[in-house]
Design a protein around this motif. Sequence first.
Motif, PDB file in Angstrom:
ATOM      1  N   LEU A 117      -0.513   6.140   2.067  1.00 18.82           N
ATOM      2  CA  LEU A 117       0.730   6.156   2.840  1.00 18.82           C
ATOM      3  C   LEU A 117       0.495   5.763   4.288  1.00 18.82           C
ATOM      4  N   LEU A 118      -0.579   6.281   4.872  1.00 18.98           N
ATOM      5  CA  LEU A 118      -0.877   5.924   6.268  1.00 18.98           C
ATOM      6  C   LEU A 118      -1.172   4.438   6.418  1.00 18.98           C
ATOM      7  N   VAL A 119      -1.987   3.904   5.527  1.00 20.70           N
ATOM      8  CA  VAL A 119      -2.292   2.473   5.581  1.00 20.70           C
ATOM      9  C   VAL A 119      -1.015   1.671   5.398  1.00 20.70           C
ATOM     10  N   GLY A 120      -0.168   2.078   4.466  1.00 19.50           N
ATOM     11  CA  GLY A 120       1.079   1.384   4.220  1.00 19.50           C
ATOM     12  C   GLY A 120       2.019   1.410   5.412  1.00 19.50           C
ATOM     13  N   LEU A 121       2.006   2.487   6.156  1.00 14.69           N
ATOM     14  CA  LEU A 121       2.868   2.594   7.339  1.00 14.69           C
ATOM     15  C   LEU A 121       2.312   1.854   8.537  1.00 14.69           C
ATOM     16  N   LEU A 122       1.001   1.812   8.643  1.00 13.52           N
ATOM     17  CA  LEU A 122       0.379   1.222   9.825  1.00 13.52           C
ATOM     18  C   LEU A 122       0.150  -0.289   9.715  1.00 13.52           C
ATOM     19  N   TRP A 123       0.135  -0.811   8.473  1.00 13.41           N
ATOM     20  CA  TRP A 123      -0.099  -2.246   8.321  1.00 13.41           C
ATOM     21  C   TRP A 123       1.012  -2.921   7.604  1.00 13.41           C
ATOM     22  N   ARG A 171     -16.201  24.530  -5.215  1.00  7.56           N
ATOM     23  CA  ARG A 171     -16.143  23.218  -4.551  1.00  7.56           C
ATOM     24  C   ARG A 171     -15.725  22.104  -5.512  1.00  7.56           C
ATOM     25  N   GLY A 172     -16.180  22.176  -6.745  1.00  6.77           N
ATOM     26  CA  GLY A 172     -15.779  21.167  -7.729  1.00  6.77           C
ATOM     27  C   GLY A 172     -14.271  21.180  -7.953  1.00  6.77           C
ATOM     28  N   ALA A 173     -13.711  22.369  -8.061  1.00 10.46           N
ATOM     29  CA  ALA A 173     -12.258  22.497  -8.237  1.00 10.46           C
ATOM     30  C   ALA A 173     -11.524  21.992  -7.000  1.00 10.46           C
ATOM     31  N   ALA A 174     -12.069  22.263  -5.836  1.00  4.37           N
ATOM     32  CA  ALA A 174     -11.438  21.811  -4.594  1.00  4.37           C
ATOM     33  C   ALA A 174     -11.395  20.287  -4.525  1.00  4.37           C
ATOM     34  N   VAL A 175     -12.466  19.656  -4.950  1.00  2.00           N
ATOM     35  CA  VAL A 175     -12.504  18.191  -4.946  1.00  2.00           C
ATOM     36  C   VAL A 175     -11.495  17.640  -5.949  1.00  2.00           C
ATOM     37  N   LYS A 176     -11.450  18.226  -7.148  1.00  2.00           N
ATOM     38  CA  LYS A 176     -10.485  17.776  -8.157  1.00  2.00           C
ATOM     39  C   LYS A 176      -9.050  17.965  -7.678  1.00  2.00           C
ATOM     40  N   GLN A 177      -8.795  19.076  -7.026  1.00  2.00           N
ATOM     41  CA  GLN A 177      -7.455  19.404  -6.538  1.00  2.00           C
ATOM     42  C   GLN A 177      -7.072  18.556  -5.332  1.00  2.00           C
ATOM     43  N   GLY A 178      -8.042  18.159  -4.531  1.00  2.00           N
ATOM     44  CA  GLY A 178      -7.733  17.480  -3.277  1.00  2.00           C
ATOM     45  C   GLY A 178      -7.885  15.971  -3.272  1.00  2.00           C
ATOM     46  N   LEU A 179      -8.528  15.395  -4.281  1.00  2.00           N
ATOM     47  CA  LEU A 179      -8.784  13.955  -4.254  1.00  2.00           C
ATOM     48  C   LEU A 179      -7.501  13.121  -4.287  1.00  2.00           C
ATOM     49  N   LEU A 180      -6.611  13.405  -5.218  1.00  2.00           N
ATOM     50  CA  LEU A 180      -5.363  12.626  -5.292  1.00  2.00           C
ATOM     51  C   LEU A 180      -4.503  12.780  -4.034  1.00  2.00           C
ATOM     52  N   PRO A 181      -4.326  14.006  -3.518  1.00  2.00           N
ATOM     53  CA  PRO A 181      -3.568  14.114  -2.265  1.00  2.00           C
ATOM     54  C   PRO A 181      -4.228  13.360  -1.105  1.00  2.00           C
ATOM     55  N   LEU A 182      -5.548  13.400  -1.029  1.00  2.00           N
ATOM     56  CA  LEU A 182      -6.243  12.665   0.026  1.00  2.00           C
ATOM     57  C   LEU A 182      -5.976  11.168  -0.099  1.00  2.00           C
ATOM     58  N   LEU A 183      -6.111  10.638  -1.301  1.00  2.00           N
ATOM     59  CA  LEU A 183      -5.866   9.216  -1.511  1.00  2.00           C
ATOM     60  C   LEU A 183      -4.407   8.859  -1.227  1.00  2.00           C
ATOM     61  N   ALA A 184      -3.493   9.766  -1.585  1.00  2.00           N
ATOM     62  CA  ALA A 184      -2.072   9.523  -1.304  1.00  2.00           C
ATOM     63  C   ALA A 184      -1.819   9.460   0.193  1.00  2.00           C
ATOM     64  N   VAL A 185      -2.361  10.408   0.930  1.00  2.00           N
ATOM     65  CA  VAL A 185      -2.191  10.411   2.389  1.00  2.00           C
ATOM     66  C   VAL A 185      -2.755   9.128   2.984  1.00  2.00           C
ATOM     67  N   LEU A 186      -3.952   8.751   2.560  1.00  2.00           N
ATOM     68  CA  LEU A 186      -4.566   7.524   3.087  1.00  2.00           C
ATOM     69  C   LEU A 186      -3.731   6.293   2.726  1.00  2.00           C
ATOM     70  N   MET A 229       0.821  -1.198   0.000  1.00  2.00           N
ATOM     71  CA  MET A 229       0.000   0.000   0.000  1.00  2.00           C
ATOM     72  C   MET A 229       0.864   1.261   0.000  1.00  2.00           C
ATOM     73  N   LEU A 230       2.061   1.140   0.564  1.00  2.00           N
ATOM     74  CA  LEU A 230       2.981   2.273   0.583  1.00  2.00           C
ATOM     75  C   LEU A 230       3.328   2.707  -0.845  1.00  2.00           C
ATOM     76  N   ILE A 231       3.577   1.739  -1.708  1.00  2.00           N
ATOM     77  CA  ILE A 231       3.897   2.057  -3.105  1.00  2.00           C
ATOM     78  C   ILE A 231       2.698   2.720  -3.784  1.00  2.00           C
ATOM     79  N   ALA A 232       1.505   2.235  -3.502  1.00  2.00           N
ATOM     80  CA  ALA A 232       0.300   2.859  -4.065  1.00  2.00           C
ATOM     81  C   ALA A 232       0.192   4.308  -3.602  1.00  2.00           C
TER      82      ALA A 232
END
Length: 128
Positions: free
Chosen positions: A122-128, A105-120, A1-4
Motif C-alpha cells: 500500500l505504501l509503495v502504491g501510494l508513493l509511486w 516467534r514462529g506464530a508471530a511471523v506467520k501472523q505478521g507476514l501478510l499484514p507487513l507485505l500489505a502495508v508495504l 502496487m496499490l491493488i497488490a
Amino acid sequence: MLIAGLVLAALAALLHLFIFYLESMAWTGEQARTTFGISAEEAQVTKAMAFNQGFYNLFLALLAFGGIVAFAAGAGVVGLTLVFAGVGSMLAAALVLLVSSPEHRGAAVKQGLLPLLAVLGLLVGLLW
C-alpha cells in the motif's frame, strides 16, 4: 502496487478470520489444540481468554475488509484509512508477540507476514 497491497490485506484478513474461528469457535477441538500446541486441559482453562482474543482477530479482519469495500466503492481515503488501521493493528500485534514471547516467534511471523507485505504494498502504491 496499490491493488497488490489490497489483495495482501484481504489475505491477511482471511487469515485473521481463520484465527478467529480457531480461538472463538474451535478452541477445545483437536485442530486448534494442535495449531496452538496446547493440551485439552490447557484449552479448557484458557477457553474464555481465547474466545475474547478471537474476537479481536475478527474485528481486525472486518476493519480491513470494510476498507477494501469502501475503496472499491470509490471512497479511496476512507477505504485506505480503514485498511491501514486493520493491517497495521495486525502487524503491531504480531510485533508484540514477536518481542514478548520467544517461544511464539514462529506464530508471530506467520501472523505478521501478510499484514507487513500489505502495508508495504500500500505504501509503495501510494508513493509511486
